[in-house]
Design a protein around this motif. Structure first.
Motif, short mmCIF file in Angstrom:
data_model
loop_
_atom_site.label_atom_id
_atom_site.label_comp_id
_atom_site.label_asym_id
_atom_site.label_seq_id
_atom_site.Cartn_x
_atom_site.Cartn_y
_atom_site.Cartn_z
N ALA A 66 -5.87 -2.54 -20.87
CA ALA A 66 -5.74 -3.99 -20.41
C ALA A 66 -4.24 -4.06 -19.62
O ALA A 66 -3.41 -3.46 -19.76
N PRO A 67 -4.50 -4.85 -18.35
CA PRO A 67 -3.09 -5.19 -17.96
C PRO A 67 -2.37 -5.73 -18.72
O PRO A 67 -2.58 -6.93 -19.49
N VAL A 68 -1.09 -5.42 -18.41
CA VAL A 68 0.17 -6.00 -19.11
C VAL A 68 0.58 -7.26 -18.33
O VAL A 68 1.04 -6.92 -17.09
N PRO A 69 0.72 -8.33 -18.88
CA PRO A 69 1.13 -9.65 -17.99
C PRO A 69 2.47 -9.32 -17.61
O PRO A 69 3.16 -8.74 -18.20
N ASP A 70 2.97 -10.41 -16.66
CA ASP A 70 4.44 -10.57 -16.39
C ASP A 70 5.33 -10.56 -17.49
O ASP A 70 6.49 -10.08 -17.42
N GLY A 71 4.88 -11.42 -18.71
CA GLY A 71 5.75 -11.48 -19.94
C GLY A 71 6.14 -10.16 -20.54
O GLY A 71 7.06 -10.15 -21.63
N GLY A 72 5.39 -8.85 -20.11
CA GLY A 72 5.46 -7.51 -20.80
C GLY A 72 4.73 -7.36 -21.88
O GLY A 72 4.03 -8.04 -22.48
N LEU A 73 4.92 -6.02 -22.56
CA LEU A 73 4.28 -5.63 -23.60
C LEU A 73 4.58 -6.29 -24.78
O LEU A 73 3.41 -6.61 -25.51
N ALA A 74 5.59 -6.77 -25.19
CA ALA A 74 5.75 -7.56 -26.45
C ALA A 74 5.03 -8.95 -26.37
O ALA A 74 4.31 -9.26 -27.30
#
Length: 93
Positions: A66-74
């Motif tokens: 899945a794509p990782v959003p701008d907020g990052g992996l956490a």
């Protein structure tokens, strides 16, 4: 969840809500699960796997990678845990 801004993997135990989660391997699974989110080499997508807590087999969550959003992996992992808790055949995307 342990917070490490540069972490490339997160793993937590969670109880799936009604309807569980959808996997590519065995369909819907429910109950106490362990969710692992791992950043792929491209640093833009993550592989999500789940297992019955304490079991040996891991299953790919449908929609992974899945794509990782701008907020990052956490942030993605935290959001994913919330979706698993809600159930409804939760997926990676």
């Amino acid at each position: 969840m342990t917070q490490h801004p540069d972490a490339t993997s997160y793993q937590d135990e969670v109880t799936a809500g009604p309807g569980g989660v959808m996997t590519d391997d065995v369909g819907v699974i429910t109950g106490d699960l362990t969710v692992r989110t791992t950043l792929n080499d491209d640093a833009r997508s993550a592989r999500v796997t789940v297992q019955y807590t304490g079991a040996e087999e891991w299953y790919t969550l449908t929609g992974s990678p899945a794509p990782v959003p701008d907020g990052g992996l956490a942030a993605y992992h935290r959001d994913l845990l919330g979706r698993v808790r809600r159930g409804q055949a939760a997926q990676a995307t």
